[in-house]
Design a protein around this motif. Structure first.
Motif, PDB file in Angstrom:
ATOM      1  N   THR A 141       0.848  -1.192   0.000  1.00 39.04           N
ATOM      2  CA  THR A 141       0.000   0.000   0.000  1.00 39.04           C
ATOM      3  C   THR A 141       0.882   1.241   0.000  1.00 39.04           C
ATOM      4  OG1 THR A 141      -1.897   1.043   1.121  1.00 39.04           O
ATOM      5  CG2 THR A 141      -0.226   0.115   2.548  1.00 39.04           C
ATOM      6  N   TYR A 143       1.258   5.554   0.791  1.00 37.48           N
ATOM      7  CA  TYR A 143       0.823   6.361   1.949  1.00 37.48           C
ATOM      8  C   TYR A 143       0.759   7.823   1.516  1.00 37.48           C
ATOM      9  CZ  TYR A 143       0.158   7.566   6.834  1.00 37.48           C
ATOM     10  OH  TYR A 143      -0.371   8.031   8.000  1.00 37.48           O
ATOM     11  N   PRO A 161       4.899   0.229   2.536  1.00 34.58           N
ATOM     12  CA  PRO A 161       5.212  -1.108   3.055  1.00 34.58           C
ATOM     13  C   PRO A 161       4.838  -2.232   2.089  1.00 34.58           C
ATOM     14  CG  PRO A 161       3.210  -0.266   4.055  1.00 34.58           C
ATOM     15  CD  PRO A 161       3.771   0.848   3.229  1.00 34.58           C
ATOM     16  N   MET A 178       7.639  -4.998   5.764  1.00 32.16           N
ATOM     17  CA  MET A 178       8.608  -3.906   5.952  1.00 32.16           C
ATOM     18  C   MET A 178       8.231  -2.674   5.149  1.00 32.16           C
ATOM     19  SD  MET A 178      11.620  -5.366   3.558  1.00 32.16           S
ATOM     20  CE  MET A 178      11.551  -4.882   1.840  1.00 32.16           C
ATOM     21  N   ARG A 302      17.986 -15.845  11.186  1.00 28.28           N
ATOM     22  CA  ARG A 302      16.674 -16.201  11.701  1.00 28.28           C
ATOM     23  C   ARG A 302      15.632 -15.846  10.645  1.00 28.28           C
ATOM     24  NH1 ARG A 302      12.887 -12.052  12.788  1.00 28.28           N
ATOM     25  NH2 ARG A 302      13.660 -10.230  13.932  1.00 28.28           N
ATOM     26  N   GLY A 305       9.581 -12.828  10.747  1.00 35.14           N
ATOM     27  CA  GLY A 305       8.294 -13.207  11.330  1.00 35.14           C
ATOM     28  C   GLY A 305       8.451 -13.980  12.630  1.00 35.14           C
ATOM     29  N   ARG A 307      10.243 -13.422  15.317  1.00 34.55           N
ATOM     30  CA  ARG A 307      10.158 -12.610  16.546  1.00 34.55           C
ATOM     31  C   ARG A 307       8.694 -12.426  16.938  1.00 34.55           C
ATOM     32  NH1 ARG A 307       8.702  -7.432  17.476  1.00 34.55           N
ATOM     33  NH2 ARG A 307       8.229  -7.282  15.264  1.00 34.55           N
TER      34      ARG A 307
HETATM   35  P1  NDP Z   1      11.316  -3.843  10.528  1.00 36.02           P
HETATM   36  O1  NDP Z   1      12.488  -3.239   9.842  1.00 36.02           O
HETATM   37  O2  NDP Z   1      11.253  -3.801  11.984  1.00 36.02           O
HETATM   38  O3  NDP Z   1      11.158  -5.366  10.091  1.00 36.02           O
HETATM   39  C1  NDP Z   1      11.002  -5.712   8.738  1.00 36.02           C
HETATM   40  C2  NDP Z   1      10.936  -7.210   8.575  1.00 36.02           C
HETATM   41  O4  NDP Z   1      12.242  -7.752   8.783  1.00 36.02           O
HETATM   42  C3  NDP Z   1      10.026  -7.914   9.576  1.00 36.02           C
HETATM   43  O5  NDP Z   1       9.289  -8.886   8.892  1.00 36.02           O
HETATM   44  C4  NDP Z   1      10.994  -8.523  10.584  1.00 36.02           C
HETATM   45  O6  NDP Z   1      10.506  -9.728  11.167  1.00 36.02           O
HETATM   46  C5  NDP Z   1      12.188  -8.822   9.704  1.00 36.02           C
HETATM   47  N1  NDP Z   1      13.440  -8.839  10.450  1.00 36.02           N
HETATM   48  C6  NDP Z   1      13.891  -7.907  11.330  1.00 36.02           C
HETATM   49  N2  NDP Z   1      15.093  -8.260  11.804  1.00 36.02           N
HETATM   50  C7  NDP Z   1      15.418  -9.431  11.201  1.00 36.02           C
HETATM   51  C8  NDP Z   1      16.540 -10.305  11.268  1.00 36.02           C
HETATM   52  N3  NDP Z   1      17.585 -10.036  12.034  1.00 36.02           N
HETATM   53  N4  NDP Z   1      16.518 -11.426  10.516  1.00 36.02           N
HETATM   54  C9  NDP Z   1      15.456 -11.705   9.725  1.00 36.02           C
HETATM   55  N5  NDP Z   1      14.371 -10.938   9.609  1.00 36.02           N
HETATM   56  C10 NDP Z   1      14.362  -9.802  10.341  1.00 36.02           C
HETATM   57  O7  NDP Z   1       9.949  -3.199   9.917  1.00 36.02           O
HETATM   58  P2  NDP Z   1       9.681  -1.726   9.405  1.00 36.02           P
HETATM   59  O8  NDP Z   1      10.142  -0.763  10.446  1.00 36.02           O
HETATM   60  O9  NDP Z   1      10.197  -1.561   8.022  1.00 36.02           O
HETATM   61  O10 NDP Z   1       8.080  -1.728   9.345  1.00 36.02           O
HETATM   62  C11 NDP Z   1       7.343  -1.835  10.544  1.00 36.02           C
HETATM   63  C12 NDP Z   1       5.871  -1.950  10.253  1.00 36.02           C
HETATM   64  O11 NDP Z   1       5.363  -0.723   9.779  1.00 36.02           O
HETATM   65  C13 NDP Z   1       5.452  -3.006   9.247  1.00 36.02           C
HETATM   66  O12 NDP Z   1       4.508  -3.842   9.896  1.00 36.02           O
HETATM   67  C14 NDP Z   1       4.780  -2.216   8.129  1.00 36.02           C
HETATM   68  O13 NDP Z   1       3.692  -2.874   7.519  1.00 36.02           O
HETATM   69  C15 NDP Z   1       4.291  -1.006   8.891  1.00 36.02           C
HETATM   70  N6  NDP Z   1       4.049   0.148   8.013  1.00 36.02           N
HETATM   71  C16 NDP Z   1       2.763   0.445   7.661  1.00 36.02           C
HETATM   72  C17 NDP Z   1       2.497   1.527   6.858  1.00 36.02           C
HETATM   73  C18 NDP Z   1       1.104   1.823   6.412  1.00 36.02           C
HETATM   74  O14 NDP Z   1       0.913   2.784   5.705  1.00 36.02           O
HETATM   75  N7  NDP Z   1       0.100   1.050   6.762  1.00 36.02           N
HETATM   76  C19 NDP Z   1       3.560   2.424   6.392  1.00 36.02           C
HETATM   77  C20 NDP Z   1       4.887   1.978   6.771  1.00 36.02           C
HETATM   78  C21 NDP Z   1       5.110   0.894   7.584  1.00 36.02           C
HETATM   79  P3  NDP Z   1       9.984  -9.761  12.723  1.00 36.02           P
HETATM   80  O15 NDP Z   1       8.676  -9.030  12.704  1.00 36.02           O
HETATM   81  O16 NDP Z   1       9.892 -11.194  13.055  1.00 36.02           O
HETATM   82  O17 NDP Z   1      11.033  -9.020  13.512  1.00 36.02           O
END
Ligand code: NDP
Length: 333
Positions: A141, A143, A161, A178, A302, A305, A307
């Motif tokens: 989506t 923003y 994201p 992400m 890892r 998802g 976490r």
């Molecule tokens: P993060 O950077 O925190 O994480 C991104 C992804 O990477 C997650 O699936 C996370 O899994 C995975 N990840 C993180 N660390 C590791 C690792 N060491 N090894 C493997 N995988 C890893 O997310 P963002 O800050 O980019 O985004 C946060 C949220 O914000 C999202 O849910 C996104 O949908 C939301 N968002 C929504 C918007 C909207 O308009 N609706 C706009 C922007 C963002 P895990 O969760 O398991 O840590």
């Protein structure tokens, strides 16, 4: 940090009471409270109760309808369109995802094009819902402009994201979700408050120069996509799929039509579902388990998802920022 312990039921009820007292009907409050509660359950803190004041602002301003009744149209056997009736996205998902899952199970692939929604949640719930049907899900989506395309110094892309879920029968799916921005502006502001630098590539200062100083990014600067021009291309793809293809606002158009109440703008969402059982046929799950075993067998790896899925196993109260709880309660006075 000053926190208040709240059980998952208390989180759900707090959100539900706040939403119904600010104009949401039962169905809309149910869908959104569930989204907020599951975000807190999984540790998606940036998209749980933290967003409730902005949800309320848009209900109060009338930008978002609290009694939205999204309608689905089966355009072709593989294509479902949902008009979100200018409600929040979760109730549109309740209408569209079952039809999308049915289409992909029958045909191997299906597309859900959602218009007239306001999306401010994490994107993993919609793709995990598809994985529960043993389908691969991909969702995105736009923003409002917050990110400068590679080479530019002014924002055009949203934080855009992208989420993806791979089903693993009998196990939790592998899910990444992400933003395509290098970092959320909120995190840049936290770095500024705490006095530490951000990595080079996070953003530009107001003169368009690269900086690691979070104050210079937050103060009239701009975020960059992750991974330079490669992330920029993915952010552009999100605009094209969820706006161009769905027939909804690009991020820059969403801002032009927004009333600036702090809540999410009107936009669209693109969701794709694919059936590995139909596309890869027999043994797809064992085959992919072999791949996941290789992957997780490498030191330091890892699965994305994991976490959240670990957090989900705990039914202990969640520690919620106390000023936030007080702010939410004040919205019900
Ligand atoms: P993060 O950077 O925190 O994480 C991104 C992804 O990477 C997650 O699936 C996370 O899994 C995975 N990840 C993180 N660390 C590791 C690792 N060491 N090894 C493997 N995988 C890893 O997310 P963002 O800050 O980019 O985004 C946060 C949220 O914000 C999202 O849910 C996104 O949908 C939301 N968002 C929504 C918007 C909207 O308009 N609706 C706009 C922007 C963002 P895990 O969760 O398991 O840590």
């Amino acid at each position: 940090m000053n926190t208040t312990p709240l059980t998952l039921d208390e989180i759900y009820n707090l959100a539900h009471d706040c939403l119904t007292q600010n104009g949401a009907d039962q169905a809309n409050a149910d869908a959104l409270s569930n989204t907020i509660m599951t975000a807190e359950r999984d540790g998606s803190h940036s998209h749980g109760l933290f967003r409730l004041p902005a949800y309320v602002a848009s209900l109060r301003s009338g930008k978002v309808k609290g009694n939205a009744a999204p309608k689905a149209e089966q355009v072709t056997p593989a294509l479902v369109r949902v008009h979100g009736d200018n409600g929040y996205a979760p109730i549109a998902h309740e209408v569209g995802i079952p039809l999308l899952a049915e289409a992909a199970k029958n045909l191997g692939v299906g597309v859900l094009a959602i218009s007239h929604v306001h999306h401010m949640a994490a994107l993993w719930p919609e793709v995990e819902a598809l994985a529960e049907h043993n389908l691969v899900g991909l969702a995105c989506t736009p923003y409002m402009p917050a990110v400068a395309p590679a080479g530019a110094t002014k924002p055009l892309f949203g934080t855009n994201p992208l989420s993806f879920a791979w089903p693993r029968p009998g196990k939790s799916p592998v899910v990444f979700d992400m933003a395509t921005a290098s970092m959320a502006m909120g995190e840049v502001q936290i770095a500024a408050r705490e006095g530490h630098d951000v990595p080079m590539g996070t953003g530009l200062d107001k003169n368009g120069a690269m900086t690691t100083n979070p104050n210079e990014i937050a103060d009239g600067g701009v975020l960059l996509p992750f991974g330079g021009y490669k992330g920029s291309a993915i952010a552009m793809m999100v605009e094209l799929l969820a706006a161009g293809l769905v027939g909804e606002n690009f991020s820059f158009e969403a801002k032009e039509g927004d009333n600036g109440d702090g809540g999410p703008p009107q936009g669209g969402q693109f969701i794709l579902a694919m059936s590995p059982a139909m596309i890869a046929t027999d043994n797809w799950d064992d085959h992919c388990e072999g791949f996941f075993n290789k992957l997780t067998g490498l030191d330091g790896v890892r699965l994305p998802g994991e976490r959240r899925h670990k957090n989900r196993l705990s039914d202990a109260p969640r520690q919620i920022n106390t000023p936030l709880v007080e702010k939410i309660r004040s919205l019900m006075d």
